[in-house]
Design an enzyme around this catalytic site. Structure first.
Site, PDB file in Angstrom:
ATOM      1  N   CYS A  43      -4.588  -5.940   3.864  1.00  0.00           N
ATOM      2  CA  CYS A  43      -3.708  -5.431   2.806  1.00  0.00           C
ATOM      3  C   CYS A  43      -2.449  -4.789   3.402  1.00  0.00           C
ATOM      4  O   CYS A  43      -2.546  -3.821   4.158  1.00  0.00           O
ATOM      5  CB  CYS A  43      -4.445  -4.397   1.957  1.00  0.00           C
ATOM      6  SG  CYS A  43      -3.384  -3.600   0.740  1.00  0.00           S
ATOM      7  N   VAL A  83      -6.166   0.085  -2.775  1.00  0.00           N
ATOM      8  CA  VAL A  83      -6.081   0.734  -1.466  1.00  0.00           C
ATOM      9  C   VAL A  83      -4.606   0.795  -1.075  1.00  0.00           C
ATOM     10  O   VAL A  83      -3.813  -0.031  -1.521  1.00  0.00           O
ATOM     11  CB  VAL A  83      -6.892  -0.037  -0.393  1.00  0.00           C
ATOM     12  CG1 VAL A  83      -8.374   0.036  -0.695  1.00  0.00           C
ATOM     13  CG2 VAL A  83      -6.459  -1.494  -0.257  1.00  0.00           C
ATOM     14  N   GLU A  96      -1.868   5.760  -3.304  1.00  0.00           N
ATOM     15  CA  GLU A  96      -0.545   5.138  -3.327  1.00  0.00           C
ATOM     16  C   GLU A  96       0.069   5.262  -1.926  1.00  0.00           C
ATOM     17  O   GLU A  96       0.200   6.359  -1.373  1.00  0.00           O
ATOM     18  CB  GLU A  96       0.394   5.749  -4.368  1.00  0.00           C
ATOM     19  CG  GLU A  96      -0.074   5.587  -5.797  1.00  0.00           C
ATOM     20  CD  GLU A  96      -0.081   4.138  -6.270  1.00  0.00           C
ATOM     21  OE1 GLU A  96       0.577   3.289  -5.633  1.00  0.00           O
ATOM     22  OE2 GLU A  96      -0.763   3.858  -7.262  1.00  0.00           O
ATOM     23  N   SER A  97       0.443   4.115  -1.362  1.00  0.00           N
ATOM     24  CA  SER A  97       0.826   4.099   0.057  1.00  0.00           C
ATOM     25  C   SER A  97       1.997   5.017   0.418  1.00  0.00           C
ATOM     26  O   SER A  97       1.898   5.771   1.391  1.00  0.00           O
ATOM     27  CB  SER A  97       1.091   2.667   0.532  1.00  0.00           C
ATOM     28  OG  SER A  97       2.088   2.029  -0.212  1.00  0.00           O
TER      29      SER A  97
END
Length: 252
Positions: A43, A83, A96-97
């Site tokens: 991802c 993710v 949340e990245s």
């Protein structure tokens, strides 16, 4: 009833484990002195957070999630089921990245990846917002092409947006988007460029000399090198993803 999966406490240099899927038991508490990242090996969004964890030398363990058959317990931690998610030793979670990355940079010592200058920080957040409009094209072009549909309009749009991204580097006259050393904005953008060859998008970088040079520099960054996959590995996963049967555990 849940199926027990062996979970080994990992450090920043260790390999990840197979995915936890529906019916699996939840892992135990986060080990003392560590963070836990819920991730998926292929991802790009989760890779952002893993890059920051690696760059800052933070002790962490990785729990990979089957995003097609999500564990019930994971949805309790992150109702969105996406993710990355960070779990702190006190059980609190952040997801949340960009949010997880900013949190890590603010809380943990060592090299600061975000600028301390408010204007420069705002500029980088604006750039990230612009980049977020490019990301869907990385998926739409291969998806549309696989259906035998016309992709010319999408190709034109991607080329225009990559040209604008290239112009940012031309105007800044720096090696990276944040200056002459790798910073947060570079790590937030990089994961999709790691995949351009595997996703058969590399040709769209033609005519973007500075952007091409940036990708070559990023490939040599120690943090990027520590966790990157080879194009052939990305291709196998992406092909399985496009076929609707993502092989999350490929290579394990």
């Amino acid at each position: 009833m849940c199926v027990l999966i062996l979970q080994i406490s990992l450090d920043t240099m260790a390999a990840t484990q197979k995915c936890y899927a529906k019916g699996s038991c939840a892992p135990g508490p986060v080990p003392e002195g560590h963070l836990r990242i819920y991730s998926m090996r292929f991802c790009p969004f989760a890779q952002r957070t893993r890059l920051v964890l690696q760059a800052k030398g933070i002790n962490f363990e990785t729990v990979n999630i089957d995003l097609k058959e999500k564990p019930e317990w994971y949805l309790e931690k992150n109702p969105q089921g996406l993710v990355p998610t960070l779990e702190l030793p006190n059980g609190k979670v952040i997801y949340e990245s960009p949010i997880t990355c900013e949190y890590l940079d603010e809380v943990y010592p060592g090299k600061k990846l975000m600028s301390s200058d408010p204007f420069e920080k705002a500029q980088q957040k604006m750039l990230l917002e612009d980049f977020s409009k490019i990301v869907p094209l990385f998926y739409r072009i291969p998806g549309t092409k696989s259906k035998g549909e016309d992709i010319s309009a999408l190709e034109t749009e991607l080329k225009e947006k990559l040209s604008k991204l290239n112009k940012v580097l031309v105007n800044k006259k720096t090696k990276y988007f944040g200056g002459d050393s790798v910073s947060m904005i570079d790590y937030l953008i990089w994961p999709w460029f790691e995949r351009v060859e595997a996703w058969q998008l590399k040709q769209y970088l033609d005519g973007t000399a500075e952007l091409k040079n940036w990708t070559l520099r990023m490939q040599e960054d120690p943090t990027v090198k520590a966790i990157m996959f080879k194009p052939e590995d990305h291709k196998v996963f992406f092909d399985s993803f496009m076929a609707g049967k993502p092989n999350y555990d490929y290579g394990l």
